[in-house]
Design a protein around this motif. Structure first.
Motif, PDB file in Angstrom:
ATOM      1  N   ILE A 117       0.841  -1.200   0.000  1.00  0.00           N
ATOM      2  CA  ILE A 117       0.000   0.000   0.000  1.00  0.00           C
ATOM      3  C   ILE A 117       0.877   1.251   0.000  1.00  0.00           C
TER       4      ILE A 117
ATOM      5  N   THR B  50      -0.711   6.072  -4.178  1.00  0.00           N
ATOM      6  CA  THR B  50      -2.077   6.589  -4.166  1.00  0.00           C
ATOM      7  C   THR B  50      -2.154   7.895  -3.373  1.00  0.00           C
TER       8      THR B  50
ATOM      9  N   ARG C 151      -5.003   6.089   0.349  1.00  0.00           N
ATOM     10  CA  ARG C 151      -4.003   5.333   1.097  1.00  0.00           C
ATOM     11  C   ARG C 151      -4.484   5.075   2.521  1.00  0.00           C
TER      12      ARG C 151
ATOM     13  N   LEU D 286       5.760   8.252  -0.447  1.00  0.00           N
ATOM     14  CA  LEU D 286       4.386   7.771  -0.445  1.00  0.00           C
ATOM     15  C   LEU D 286       3.620   8.136  -1.709  1.00  0.00           C
TER      16      LEU D 286
END
Length: 749
Positions: A266, A271, A276, A327
């Motif tokens: 993830i 995202t 997320r 991220l």
């Protein structure tokens, strides 16, 4: 039986030397002895009382550090009574909140991670030398109170102010030394590490700032050593035992082994923030679904804790260290996409939107008069502030469904940082007659909204026509480090998640030529100056990139203010004329404002008065300026005036030639024709007449006018001869004065 008088306290003192022969005293055992820890810190005549009290046990369900820090300045400390109706200290002012935040940010990281009892730190300014900056002693006082208590704490710490005066660093300078500084920062740290930095600068280099931090740390080491000695002398180096957590190591290992890889996937998906977050929540819920409701009553808090700290957080950190990938898929030094717009709000004096990734600020500028300046009535500072900046962070900016309840401490702190960043570039005083208010409303937030405020505020100021000296931008830096492997990565333009999971939050603002403000919080031990230098250089590059985006939108201030901005004109007058412009009881200035529809303020300096005339149109300002110029004008012999007859007397008329200035027009100076009485002249009160100033009496300063001097001389006119004044000694020529009786000799009588 009368008891023998005894000393009812047993005080212990430690002394810390400072530059210039000064010293700081730490005293304990005399005041507030029922608190868990209590000290008085004294420098000169300034004294701070710091106390700390901790609950014996943590409240059930508490999984965080419930620390509350309060800083309060007592007006009695400088012999003043508070203003306002209540005449007592009320809620904390902005300055007190900002000092409390400085203390909190240095203390909070040093409490044990599993310690969850409520801790209250209170620092009171109880005596104040007006030349000593008490905020530089507050962190030391709070830490010393903890040091002499049995509360578990990883300190001691101290905080110092470091300023650069004429190129030389100085620790804890006085107010009077702050006039010519180009760097003013507060630095907090332990004997081994720096924890916190905050302050403002006048476009200094990264090397100068790093040198200031190093210089401050040397003083901090001395402060910490004194506290360690005091702690050992009192036997407080052994702290209280506690147990605020119940853990399940087997559950923890199960969660790590089953969920870490999925969480890593993830984290690396790239995202958006909410997607997320939803994916992580779903993964946690899927694991928790294997337990019954009864089991979850006990295990749910532990599942959430282990998943957040040992799985989610570690997956995101390792992704950055392993792959150099963040991220949202960016490189460590990459800035998110930026778009800007100015003049978005048609009725605001200035407005701008700055959007960086998922962080957005809508900032406005309002221009006002001196009457709109912020007034300060604090213990150590009274005066006004020409430039203010307010920062608002509504819940909807992060998608939260809750009401806004007043201004938070965080909003005050973030707004203060942005204000510091822009303040050196905003013209003040005679360079800018307006009071300036910037308001930043954060509409979206995922990353540093305070730095977005700096950028949006800069553009809004230029859109308003404020002659900003140079554009300013800001950037937030982060750090991910692993002490076990020695790996670290400095992150530019951090996300909200990167702030929470990272080891450093470092905000830097400045122009192309240097730094104007900074704020840094370090959450790990042993951060080297090499890492700080790398962060500062990476911040400089990122700051310049953002500055390029700002100047693509608006490169310089507008030539003029917008049409609906009220105008101000300034006039410098002689100090002696200030009273004449104001008039008795303010009568003159109030009449000018009423009749012209303007607002007038006067600022007195050592040598002159600065008059600001604020109006909605040029005609009203011109009318007010003409009246003021008339009041302050100095009549000159030979000048012609168009005056108004104010009063008639037997020997002439008094004519107002300038506002508030009357002069005598003698009956003999009205015309070449001889008049026996004023009735023959035809002049009456209210008549307008042209006159010439023909003389000023050197002793009485009285003015003499002539209308006759402006008329053509009649043909054959001969100036009559003036009869010479009789000599002082000739009593017969002086009429009845020569017939006076001789003066009596009072001594003989």
């Amino acid at each position: 039986m009368i008891m023998e008088e005894k000393k009812l306290y047993n005080a212990v003192q430690k002394f810390i030397p400072l530059e210039g022969g000064r010293e700081i005293m730490i005293e304990t055992g005399k005041l507030a002895k029922q608190a868990d820890g209590s000290v008085v810190v004294k420098q000169g005549d300034t004294m701070l009382l710091a106390t700390v009290v901790a609950a014996k046990d943590a409240k059930e369900g508490t999984d965080f550090m419930p620390l509350q820090v309060e800083y309060k300045e007592k007006f009695a400390a400088v012999g003043r009574i508070p203003g306002g109706f209540m005449k007592r200290e009320g809620k904390a002012g902005d300055n007190e909140i900002l000092v409390a935040r400085l203390i909190d940010r240095a203390l909070r990281p040093l409490f044990p991670a599993d310690y969850h009892a409520e801790v209250y730190v209170t620092v009171n300014l109880i005596s104040a030398d007006k030349d000593i900056q008490a905020d530089a002693l507050a962190g030391l006082a709070a830490s010393a109170a903890l040091a002499v208590s049995d509360i578990p704490f990883g300190g001691p710490i101290s905080e110092v102010r470091v300023a650069r005066i004429n190129g030389e660093y100085c620790i804890n300078p006085t107010f009077s030394q702050m006039k010519d500084v180009d760097l003013d920062i507060m630095v907090g740290g332990t004997i081994d590490n720096i924890l916190m930095v905050e302050g403002e600068m006048k476009e200094v280099s990264e090397e100068v700032m790093l040198g200031a931090i190093k210089y401050a740390h040397e003083a901090i080491k001395t402060h910490c050593a004194a506290q360690i000695e005091l702690m050992k002398e009192l036997g407080k180096d052994v702290k209280r035992e506690y147990c605020h957590e119940t853990n399940d190591e087997e559950l923890r290992q199960t969660i790590i082994s089953e969920l870490y890889d999925k969480a890593y996937a993830i984290a690396t998906s790239g995202t958006m923030k909410h997607e997320r977050s939803e994916a992580f929540d779903a993964l946690e819920a899927e694991f928790a679904a294997r337990y019954t409701e009864e089991e979850l009553e006990e295990k749910a808090p532990l599942i959430h804790k282990y998943f957040h700290d040992d799985v989610q957080k570690m997956a995101m950190r390792n992704m950055i260290l392993d792959e150099g990938k963040r991220l949202d898929g960016r490189r460590t030094d990459e800035i998110r996409p930026i778009w800007c717009e100015v003049d978005y709000l048609p009725c605001a004096h200035g407005s701008a939107i700055f959007t960086r990734g998922e962080t957005q600020s809508l900032s406005t500028v309002t221009l006002g008069t001196k009457l709109d300046e912020k007034q300060h009535d604090e213990v150590l500072f009274q005066g006004s502030e020409q430039f203010v900046l307010h920062y608002n962070f509504p819940p909807f900016s992060t998608g939260e469904a809750k009401a806004s309840r007043g201004v938070s401490r965080r909003e005050i702190g973030h707004g203060h940082l942005a204000w510091r960043a822009l303040k050196p570039m905003v013209p003040m005083g005679e360079e800018n007659p307006y009071a300036v208010r910037v308001v930043s409303d954060i509409l979206e937030s995922n990353g540093s909204s305070s730095m977005a405020t700096v950028c949006a505020g800069c553009m809004a100021l230029m859109d308003a026509g404020v002659k900003l000296k140079k554009p300013v931008s800001g950037i937030a830096m982060g750090l991910i480090s692993d002490s076990a492997t020695g790996r670290w990565a400095v992150l530019s333009d951090i996300l909200g998640d990167e702030d929470h999971l990272g080891d450093m939050d470092f905000k830097v603002t400045g122009t192309r030529d240097g730094i104007t403000a900074t704020q840094m919080d370090i959450k790990v031990d042993g951060l080297s100056y090499e890492v700080l230098a790398q962060a500062l250089e990476q911040a400089r590059v990122g700051r310049l990139h953002i500055l390029d985006k700002i100047t693509e939108c608006i490169a310089e201030p507008r030539e003029d203010y917008k049409p609906f901005v009220p105008r101000i004109e300034q006039l410098v007058i002689d100090k002696d004329f200030i009273g004449a412009v104001i008039g008795p009881g303010g009568k003159v200035i109030q009449d000018i404002q009423k009749t012209t529809g303007t607002t007038i303020t006067i600022t007195e300096t050592e040598t002159s008065g600065l008059v600001d005339v604020f109006g909605v149109d040029k005609a009203s300002i011109d009318a007010a300026m003409a009246r003021i110029k008339g009041i302050v004008a100095v009549p000159e012999v030979g000048e012609e005036y168009h005056g108004t007859v104010k009063s008639i007397v037997d020997f002439g008329a008094f004519v107002e030639i300038l506002p508030g200035k009357e002069a005598l027009l003698h009956i003999s100076e009205i015309d070449y024709k001889r008049f026996e009485t004023m009735e023959e002249t035809g002049l009456k009160e209210g008549d307008e007449i042209d006159v010439k100033l023909i003389g000023i009496d050197q002793k009485t300063n009285k003015l003499r006018l002539s209308h006759k001097a402006l008329l053509p001389k009649p043909e054959g006119w001969v100036e009559p001869e003036r009869k010479p004044r009789a000599p002082r000694g000739d009593r017969q020529e002086r009429g009845d004065r020569g017939d006076r009786r001789p003066r009596r000799d009072h001594h003989k009588e």
